[in-house]
Design an enzyme around this catalytic site. Structure first.
Site, PDB file in Angstrom:
ATOM      1  CG  HIS A  94      43.969 -19.626  21.936  1.00 53.09           C
ATOM      2  ND1 HIS A  94      42.447 -19.751  21.624  1.00 53.09           N
ATOM      3  CD2 HIS A  94      44.052 -19.988  23.308  1.00 53.09           C
ATOM      4  CE1 HIS A  94      42.038 -20.078  22.703  1.00 53.09           C
ATOM      5  NE2 HIS A  94      42.760 -20.373  23.703  1.00 53.09           N
ATOM      6  CG  ASP A 158      54.463 -25.623  25.573  1.00 53.55           C
ATOM      7  OD1 ASP A 158      55.163 -26.796  25.127  1.00 53.55           O
ATOM      8  OD2 ASP A 158      55.215 -24.856  25.769  1.00 53.55           O
ATOM      9  CD  GLU A 274      58.588 -26.711  26.329  1.00 52.31           C
ATOM     10  OE1 GLU A 274      58.359 -25.718  27.142  1.00 52.31           O
ATOM     11  OE2 GLU A 274      57.863 -26.794  25.348  1.00 52.31           O
TER      12      GLU A 274
HETATM   13  P1  FAD Z   1      44.232 -18.354  15.294  1.00 53.97           P
HETATM   14  O1  FAD Z   1      44.713 -17.299  16.442  1.00 53.97           O
HETATM   15  O2  FAD Z   1      42.730 -18.138  15.210  1.00 53.97           O
HETATM   16  O3  FAD Z   1      44.623 -17.726  13.955  1.00 53.97           O
HETATM   17  C1  FAD Z   1      46.114 -17.629  13.922  1.00 53.97           C
HETATM   18  C2  FAD Z   1      46.491 -16.989  12.505  1.00 53.97           C
HETATM   19  O4  FAD Z   1      46.267 -18.395  11.526  1.00 53.97           O
HETATM   20  C3  FAD Z   1      45.540 -15.988  11.771  1.00 53.97           C
HETATM   21  O5  FAD Z   1      46.222 -14.977  10.936  1.00 53.97           O
HETATM   22  C4  FAD Z   1      44.608 -16.840  11.160  1.00 53.97           C
HETATM   23  O6  FAD Z   1      44.013 -16.020   9.914  1.00 53.97           O
HETATM   24  C5  FAD Z   1      45.286 -18.132  10.449  1.00 53.97           C
HETATM   25  N1  FAD Z   1      44.593 -19.049  10.394  1.00 53.97           N
HETATM   26  C6  FAD Z   1      43.715 -19.930  11.371  1.00 53.97           C
HETATM   27  N2  FAD Z   1      43.244 -21.176  11.025  1.00 53.97           N
HETATM   28  C7  FAD Z   1      43.966 -21.134   9.624  1.00 53.97           C
HETATM   29  C8  FAD Z   1      43.430 -22.212   8.855  1.00 53.97           C
HETATM   30  N3  FAD Z   1      42.665 -23.223   8.674  1.00 53.97           N
HETATM   31  N4  FAD Z   1      44.263 -21.969   7.487  1.00 53.97           N
HETATM   32  C9  FAD Z   1      45.000 -20.870   7.284  1.00 53.97           C
HETATM   33  N5  FAD Z   1      45.201 -19.864   8.198  1.00 53.97           N
HETATM   34  C10 FAD Z   1      44.768 -20.107   9.282  1.00 53.97           C
HETATM   35  N6  FAD Z   1      52.395 -21.797  19.796  1.00 53.97           N
HETATM   36  C11 FAD Z   1      53.234 -22.758  19.872  1.00 53.97           C
HETATM   37  O7  FAD Z   1      53.784 -22.873  18.692  1.00 53.97           O
HETATM   38  N7  FAD Z   1      53.677 -23.523  20.715  1.00 53.97           N
HETATM   39  C12 FAD Z   1      53.077 -23.582  21.933  1.00 53.97           C
HETATM   40  O8  FAD Z   1      53.419 -24.243  22.986  1.00 53.97           O
HETATM   41  C13 FAD Z   1      51.887 -22.404  22.353  1.00 53.97           C
HETATM   42  N8  FAD Z   1      51.189 -22.507  23.243  1.00 53.97           N
HETATM   43  C14 FAD Z   1      50.431 -21.684  23.576  1.00 53.97           C
HETATM   44  C15 FAD Z   1      49.364 -21.443  24.613  1.00 53.97           C
HETATM   45  C16 FAD Z   1      48.380 -20.574  24.618  1.00 53.97           C
HETATM   46  C17 FAD Z   1      47.681 -20.510  26.174  1.00 53.97           C
HETATM   47  C18 FAD Z   1      48.242 -19.738  23.610  1.00 53.97           C
HETATM   48  C19 FAD Z   1      47.132 -18.752  23.721  1.00 53.97           C
HETATM   49  C20 FAD Z   1      48.728 -19.637  22.379  1.00 53.97           C
HETATM   50  C21 FAD Z   1      49.909 -20.625  22.431  1.00 53.97           C
HETATM   51  N9  FAD Z   1      50.746 -20.682  21.150  1.00 53.97           N
HETATM   52  C22 FAD Z   1      51.717 -21.656  21.151  1.00 53.97           C
HETATM   53  C23 FAD Z   1      50.509 -20.005  19.926  1.00 53.97           C
HETATM   54  C24 FAD Z   1      49.483 -20.235  18.842  1.00 53.97           C
HETATM   55  O9  FAD Z   1      50.267 -21.411  18.325  1.00 53.97           O
HETATM   56  C25 FAD Z   1      49.121 -19.301  18.236  1.00 53.97           C
HETATM   57  O10 FAD Z   1      48.082 -18.440  18.827  1.00 53.97           O
HETATM   58  C26 FAD Z   1      48.114 -19.839  16.754  1.00 53.97           C
HETATM   59  O11 FAD Z   1      47.835 -18.602  16.062  1.00 53.97           O
HETATM   60  C27 FAD Z   1      47.073 -20.902  16.874  1.00 53.97           C
HETATM   61  O12 FAD Z   1      45.929 -20.319  17.582  1.00 53.97           O
HETATM   62  P2  FAD Z   1      44.343 -20.710  16.819  1.00 53.97           P
HETATM   63  O13 FAD Z   1      44.385 -22.013  16.155  1.00 53.97           O
HETATM   64  O14 FAD Z   1      43.606 -20.082  17.837  1.00 53.97           O
HETATM   65  O15 FAD Z   1      44.727 -19.692  15.665  1.00 53.97           O
END
Ligand code: FAD
Length: 528
Positions: A94, A158, A274
């Site tokens: 994400h 969120d 918020e």
């Molecule tokens: P990825 O996008 O898959 O990874 C993000 C980063 O973290 C990359 O660099 C990856 O290499 C690293 N990573 C992933 N897993 C690990 C692991 N296990 N160990 C170490 N590094 C790792 N953020 C907020 O803070 N608050 C919100 O309310 C919020 N709402 C969101 C709503 C939507 C619809 C979306 C799309 C995103 C939102 N986000 C929010 C952002 C979200 O926190 C970031 O996108 C975050 O990267 C988490 O997504 P992911 O788990 O898919 O991680």
């Protein structure tokens, strides 16, 4: 099945030898991974993209691990390789700008799993009030597991279809952060696979430096395989309230007043604060939060100042059916002190789990209209509170010019709830705001909804802040040069660099963040 697997690896090995890149895959096969190493085109395609749909980075293979040891084996092999191979953990993909992608190595798909073996399920320690979860666990599943014990994490995002490791690598914020701090302030312990392939447990008391570096560390120091997350007794109901303002300073004064109550007893403060900016109505503009209230069917269009902007304060109070008789009084007492437009109170009572999972409902609506899988040029900024009025004037009432193409969140947080030892950077003031421009680019023929227009507007906003001396810090940052990263981290850069050299000296991990370039002798001219 085993023959198929062997064949897949032989083919993938051949491909890699052909392109002369990474280490011999048969070597990894011999290492005995319990999960699945895949070159299946659909796995590779998924790992090449993210929610932003702005960049593509195709990995050589995707690992579906079932344990920290699986990950350690791959990282160790990459660390020992002279030809160079990078390893990027991917949670639920994400990110916006390819942060979990890699073009020269393996993506470790932490969330979702394939095949018979699975990573460990959440383990709730009810008496101790914490839960141990796999790094790829989605927050929605953490919630479901802990609710079985009447418990829940304290600090949220969120949207719950994000992975634990992904949000802890950034910060993890929502309307509870003023009270409990971001998610990274609510973690007791981590298991981490470092860039050398070691599996280390870290906490306040053990491998302390690694613990703080990893929290908000953008995946640079290790892959989180287990997190121990603090819990509290879960409420079962939430009163969710939205009130409107046409006056920005009344809006922010009320938000700041509400978050100043963080140290009060729970019946004298809200549990969630918020807010968002409304410059135009419509699904794509406000999908994060509908303004429908069964009790108060107010028409929002009647409240819009001509050509102006409205601000919506969004607050929530948790309760239990057993304490339902006092909720009216508590809410009334808190609302009395606020200066919103008196006819604009939107109230809904709903289950706690439905409140936390509210964005998923909006996702379903957008998906059904084909509006979810579109490019998302999101911009998230932390803004010092002393400059938020200037930002309003220049951006909400200026640059945006009555067009949004997505929700715009705005809410303040208390800096003293953030541990300064973590890697995340925030403005140098005791209060700062998140402003999140969560916009979608649409191919509708309307210029203001195009990707190019929105990207230009993002650049314009950053330029405006720079010229007006508004010292913003980006949340979920994205830069392309190391100098920009150094500026971003400011006085935290030296430490960040030192930690990188200690825990990922070959710069194998999370190269999609574009902070460091992998350092392999034969890779000197290759992009990461
Ligand atoms: P990825 O996008 O898959 O990874 C993000 C980063 O973290 C990359 O660099 C990856 O290499 C690293 N990573 C992933 N897993 C690990 C692991 N296990 N160990 C170490 N590094 C790792 N953020 C907020 O803070 N608050 C919100 O309310 C919020 N709402 C969101 C709503 C939507 C619809 C979306 C799309 C995103 C939102 N986000 C929010 C952002 C979200 O926190 C970031 O996108 C975050 O990267 C988490 O997504 P992911 O788990 O898919 O991680």
């Amino acid at each position: 099945m085993a023959t198929m697997l062997l064949l897949t690896f032989l083919i993938s090995s051949l491909i890699m030898v052909t392109v002369g890149l990474a280490i011999d895959f048969m070597e990894i096969l011999r290492l005995g991974i319990d999960g699945q190493l895949s070159v299946d085109p659909s796995d590779v395609e998924t790992a090449s993209l993210d929610f932003g749909l702005l960049t593509r980075g195709q990995p050589l293979a995707v690992l579906h691990p079932v344990s920290a040891q699986d990950i350690a084996r791959v990282v160790k092999a990459a660390y020992g390789s002279n030809q160079g191979m990078t390893v990027s953990a991917r949670g639920h993909g994400h990110s916006i700008n390819g942060q979990a992608q890699t073009t020269n190595g393996v993506v470790i798909q932490m969330s979702g799993w394939k095949g018979g073996n699975k990573p460990p399920r959440p383990h709730v320690w009810a008496e101790e009030r914490y839960v141990d979860v796999w790094g790829g666990e989605l927050w929605i599943d953490v919630l479901k597991s802990t609710l079985e014990y009447g418990l829940a994490p304290k600090s949220w995002t969120d949207y719950l279809y994000l992975s634990v490791g992904g949000t802890l690598s950034n910060a993890g914020i929502s309307g509870q952060a003023f009270n409990h701090g971001p998610q990274i302030s609510n973690v007791y312990e981590l298991d981490v696979v470092t860039g050398k392939g070691e599996v280390l447990t870290c906490s306040e008391d053990e491998n302390t430096e690694l613990f703080h570096a990893v929290l908000g560390g953008l995946g640079q120091f290790g892959i989180i395989t287990r997190a121990r997350i603090s819990l509290e007794p879960a409420p079962n109901m939430v009163r969710w309230i939205r009130v409107l303002y046409s006056n920005f300073s009344a809006f922010t004064s009320d938000q700041e007043h509400l978050i100043s109550l963080h140290a009060e007893s729970s019946n004298q403060k809200f549990d969630y604060v918020e807010g968002f900016v409304i410059v135009a109505e419509g699904l794509i503009n406000n999908w994060r939060s509908s303004l429908f209230s069964p009790q108060n069917p107010v028409k929002i269009s009647t409240l819009f100042p001509t050509g102006g902007v409205l601000y919506c304060l969004e607050i929530a109070k948790n309760y239990h059916e057993s304490t339902a008789q006092t909720i009216d009084q508590e809410v009334e007492f808190l609302l009395k002190k606020l200066n919103f437009i008196s006819t604009s109170v939107f109230t809904t009572d709903l289950l706690y789990v439905d409140f936390l999972d509210r964005v998923h409902m909006a996702e379903m609506k957008l998906r059904s209209k084909g509006l979810w899988e579109v490019p998302h040029p999101w911009l998230n900024l932390f803004i010092p509170s002393s400059k938020i009025a200037e930002f309003d004037k220049g951006v909400f009432k200026g640059i945006l010019g009555n067009k949004t193409s997505g929700p715009i969140l705005i809410y303040p947080m208390n800096k003293n709830k953030w541990d300064h030892r973590s890697s995340v950077v925030t403005p140098d003031e005791g209060l700062f705001y998140l402003v999140a421009l969560l916009r979608s680019a649409l191919d509708s023929g309307e210029e203001t909804q195009s990707l190019e227009y929105l990207n230009n507007q993002n650049r314009q906003i950053l330029r405006y802040c720079d010229e007006a001396g508004i010292k913003v810090k980006r949340y979920l940052p994205h830069y392309t040069t190391q100098q920009e990263w150094m500026d971003h981290f400011g006085n935290k850069w030296d430490r960040f660099y030192e930690m990188k050299m200690e825990f990922d000296p070959r710069h194998i991990l999370a190269s999609g963040q574009r902070i460091f370039t992998p350092t392999f002798p034969s890779l000197s001219n290759m992009p990461s």
